[in-house]
Design a protein around this motif. Structure first.
Motif, PDB file in Angstrom:
ATOM      1  N   ASP A  94      33.005 -10.344  -5.098  1.00  0.00           N
ATOM      2  CA  ASP A  94      32.576  -9.321  -4.141  1.00  0.00           C
ATOM      3  C   ASP A  94      31.417  -9.905  -3.334  1.00  0.00           C
ATOM      4  O   ASP A  94      30.323 -10.085  -3.861  1.00  0.00           O
ATOM      5  CB  ASP A  94      32.124  -8.081  -4.917  1.00  0.00           C
ATOM      6  N   ASP A 100      36.249 -13.299  -0.546  1.00  0.00           N
ATOM      7  CA  ASP A 100      35.945 -11.925  -0.941  1.00  0.00           C
ATOM      8  C   ASP A 100      37.199 -11.336  -1.589  1.00  0.00           C
ATOM      9  O   ASP A 100      38.327 -11.728  -1.277  1.00  0.00           O
ATOM     10  CB  ASP A 100      35.545 -11.099   0.279  1.00  0.00           C
ATOM     11  N   ARG A 101      36.994 -10.350  -2.470  1.00  0.00           N
ATOM     12  CA  ARG A 101      38.132  -9.740  -3.169  1.00  0.00           C
ATOM     13  C   ARG A 101      39.211  -9.257  -2.210  1.00  0.00           C
ATOM     14  O   ARG A 101      40.405  -9.400  -2.477  1.00  0.00           O
ATOM     15  CB  ARG A 101      37.645  -8.542  -3.982  1.00  0.00           C
ATOM     16  N   SER A 102      38.775  -8.685  -1.081  1.00  0.00           N
ATOM     17  CA  SER A 102      39.782  -8.150  -0.162  1.00  0.00           C
ATOM     18  C   SER A 102      40.535  -9.275   0.544  1.00  0.00           C
ATOM     19  O   SER A 102      41.716  -9.124   0.876  1.00  0.00           O
ATOM     20  CB  SER A 102      39.138  -7.199   0.842  1.00  0.00           C
ATOM     21  N   LYS A 110      24.622 -10.577  -2.535  1.00  0.00           N
ATOM     22  CA  LYS A 110      25.741 -10.805  -3.461  1.00  0.00           C
ATOM     23  C   LYS A 110      26.098 -12.290  -3.492  1.00  0.00           C
ATOM     24  O   LYS A 110      26.378 -12.844  -4.564  1.00  0.00           O
ATOM     25  CB  LYS A 110      26.953  -9.980  -3.030  1.00  0.00           C
ATOM     26  N   GLU A 119      28.905  -1.958  -5.026  1.00  0.00           N
ATOM     27  CA  GLU A 119      30.016  -2.874  -5.281  1.00  0.00           C
ATOM     28  C   GLU A 119      31.237  -2.491  -4.443  1.00  0.00           C
ATOM     29  O   GLU A 119      31.614  -1.326  -4.368  1.00  0.00           O
ATOM     30  CB  GLU A 119      30.382  -2.812  -6.768  1.00  0.00           C
ATOM     31  N   ALA A 120      31.818  -3.507  -3.811  1.00  0.00           N
ATOM     32  CA  ALA A 120      33.086  -3.299  -3.108  1.00  0.00           C
ATOM     33  C   ALA A 120      34.185  -3.706  -4.077  1.00  0.00           C
ATOM     34  O   ALA A 120      34.324  -4.884  -4.413  1.00  0.00           O
ATOM     35  CB  ALA A 120      33.141  -4.147  -1.850  1.00  0.00           C
TER      36      ALA A 120
END
Ligand code: ATP
Ligand code: MG
Length: 565
Positions: free
Chosen positions: A384, A347-349, A304, A237-238
């Motif tokens: 993610d 993506d979360r980032s 994912k 997981e990132a």
């Protein structure tokens, strides 16, 4: 074993078609010989090592309460039809016909056979849980058999299958197998990691792979430098960036990027860090067109993505679909002002970025200084969807991730009811009601372990076996003049004393010159070597060298025995 009566066939030549060290060394040591692609004969020397591994696996399985049995390698088509795997297993399944035209598979695994056994043998919950195993030849028609026995077509696997009334019992045996595997690889003296894996096509809920760590490994593994956390890179997981999103500092502006289509090219042109750009990947899922966004320096993770709602069977969008929804050709795509309503997955980032760069949906242009909420709506889904990178924080909150390589040597799965359901394997519960059993399955690549151990333990002179895998623990080398009987007799005496103490010794009485004899023993990786010579006998000692030592030393007889106490 007296080597004069054994079959050793070593070679100095490096075999041309062997790409990795273990393959080269197994061939040079004469442990294996290739019969055809992915098919290997194990020589008496190779088999000694294979049996060592097998025995450790057997002892730990028995200790964990699993019951050994053996099943046929040839399995009737009808069984595979029951689970739908006759078709679904794909090209790896070797299909054969008998003289009556009846069809069979050469077993690549044995879920069908064991479930058939269980549905006939097991009647009551009182018989459960049970865990059956075998150590049996498997055949998988690998597309690219390579690296010798590492990825062979015919290979030796330990496969175990457990049966349970409920999930809790399945989870308990799963843990027992996880612990047994840990003991197996510890006993074999290998550096390994248990990594969380994607249960994938076999299905089920939980799954771990056991990897021997080696640079030549085919799998990328992410592991923490501070904890036991380890996962396949696809699975790791990132986590979301810790810092909240910064407030916009720039105005959104169109920048000319006539030839720059990739994030790398655009970042270079603009003189900014790649991590300030955003990559847009156009997909089509159940609900239509989707734009997935990851940072320019990140990679989209397909596994994912496919876990998100509506994307289980997603595909990449065609150029026509892209033109229809975004009004541009690929290379200049972005989430700002699409031509038609689209779903954006960030993506979360990416969701935490401000003042970033994306394609302008216009050939030859990108947008810089883009900010969420101000320039485009917040993403519909933030998730993610990327691969982790070395240096990312470990998802368990302890330490940072390192990316290493591993060789998969074992795999434990919670299968759930998939096979038992398909094949009608039930038992009666306490109320007398039929219940579909829960299953676990647990594989160890016995023959692959031999190669994996070499990948971790070799030097310029050859293999360095961890002691529990060595064909012999010690070799007694004889150096004597022609016609001399005293030195050979003393060597035989030492060899017999070692053997009588239960130490696996071999006697190199082949009459080779010392150089050739030592080179052979180093190549085949014997952990300990003692030399019996006239000079040594006169001094009352033996010249000793451990396989990892750079120099020899003199040991008395008792000191030689003491090496094994
Ligand atoms: P891989 O991903 O390496 O192809 P797999 O996931 O298909 O392996 P499993 O079905 O989990 O393999 O089989 C159990 C074990 O059998 C694996 O962990 C591996 O050690 C071993 N194994 C699988 N395929 C091969 C092969 N072609 N040659 C040697 N060993 C193999
Ligand atoms: Mg596997």
């Amino acid at each position: 074993m007296r080597l004069s009566r054994f079959h050793l066939n070593t070679s100095k030549e490096t075999p041309g078609d062997a790409e990795i060290s273990s393959h080269r060394l197994m061939l040079r040591a004469g442990m294996i010989r290739k019969l055809a692609a992915g098919l290997y004969t194990w020589s008496p020397l190779g088999l000694r090592v294979l049996r060592k591994v097998e025995q450790v696996v057997r002892e730990e399985m028995d200790r964990a309460g699993a019951l050994e049995m053996t099943m046929p390698t040839v399995q009737p088509r009808e069984l595979w039809e029951e689970t739908g795997r006759w078709e679904k297993f794909g090209g790896q399944l070797l299909k054969i016909k008998d003289r009556k035209e009846a069809e069979y598979a050469y077993g690549p695994t044995a879920e069908e056979v064991i479930t058939d056994f269980a549905r006939q043998e097991l009647r009551s919950y009182k018989q459960l849980p049970l865990n059956f195993y075998q150590i049996q030849t498997k055949f998988r028609d690998e597309i690219r058999p390579r690296f010798g026995v590492m990825r062979a077509r015919e290979f030796l696997m330990k496969d175990a299958y457990s049966f349970h009334l409920d999930e809790a019992s399945m989870a308990e045996t799963y843990q027992a197998m996880y612990d047994a595997y840990t003991r197996i690889f510890e006993r074999l003296g290998l550096k390994f990691r248990a990594v969380a894996a994607d249960p994938g096509a076999i299905g089920g809920s939980a799954s771990h792979e056991f990897h021997v760590l080696a640079d030549s490994g085919e799998d990328a593994i992410a592991f923490s430098d501070k904890s036991q956390y380890a996962a396949n890179v696809e699975m790791a997981e990132a986590i979301a960036p810790a810092a909240p999103r910064a407030a916009p500092a720039e105005e959104m502006r169109k920048v000319e990027t006539p030839w720059q289509r990739t994030c790398e090219e655009v970042a270079k042109l603009l003189g900014i860090d790649l991590s300030r750009t955003v990559k847009s990947v156009a997909l089509v899922g159940e609900q239509g067109f989707v734009l997935a966004l990851v940072r320019g320096d990140h990679m989209v993770n397909e596994i994912k993505l496919a876990k998100l709602p509506g994307l289980a069977e997603y595909r990449l969008a065609t150029e026509a679909e892209i033109l229809e929804h975004l009004g541009s050709e690929p290379g200049f795509l972005g989430p700002v002002n699409p031509k038609k309503a689209i779903q954006v997955i960030a993506d979360r980032s990416v969701a935490a970025m401000s003042d970033f760069v994306v394609g302008a949906n216009e050939k030859g242009f990108h947008l810089a200084g883009v900010n969420w909420a101000r320039d485009l709506p917040e993403a519909a889904i933030v998730a993610d969807i990327r691969n982790v990178l070395a240096g990312d924080p470990s998802p368990d909150g302890q330490g940072t991730l390192t990316i290493g390589r591993g060789i998969e040597v074992g795999h434990v799965f919670q299968l759930g009811q998939k096979y038992a359901e398909a094949m009608g394997a039930t038992v009666l519960d306490a109320e007398g009601k039929a219940q579909v059993m829960h299953m676990g399955c647990y594989g160890v690549g016995v023959s692959r372990i031999v190669a994996a151990a070499i990948e971790q333990n070799f030097d310029a002179n050859g293999i360095i076996w961890p002691t529990p895998m060595a064909p012999w623990q010690i070799v007694v080398c004889v150096i004597s003049a022609k016609g001399d009987t005293v030195v050979p007799a003393a060597a035989v005496e030492l060899y017999e004393q070692l053997t009588a103490r239960g130490i696996e010794a071999c006697l190199d009485d082949r009459g080779l010159r010392p150089g050739g004899m030592f080179a052979d023993m180093e190549l085949i990786g014997i952990p300990h070597r003692v030399v019996v010579s006239e000079r040594g006998l006169a001094a009352g000692s033996f010249e000793y060298r451990g396989r990892r030592d750079s120099e020899s030393r003199q040991l008395s007889r008792d000191e030689v025995f003491a090496l094994f106490s």
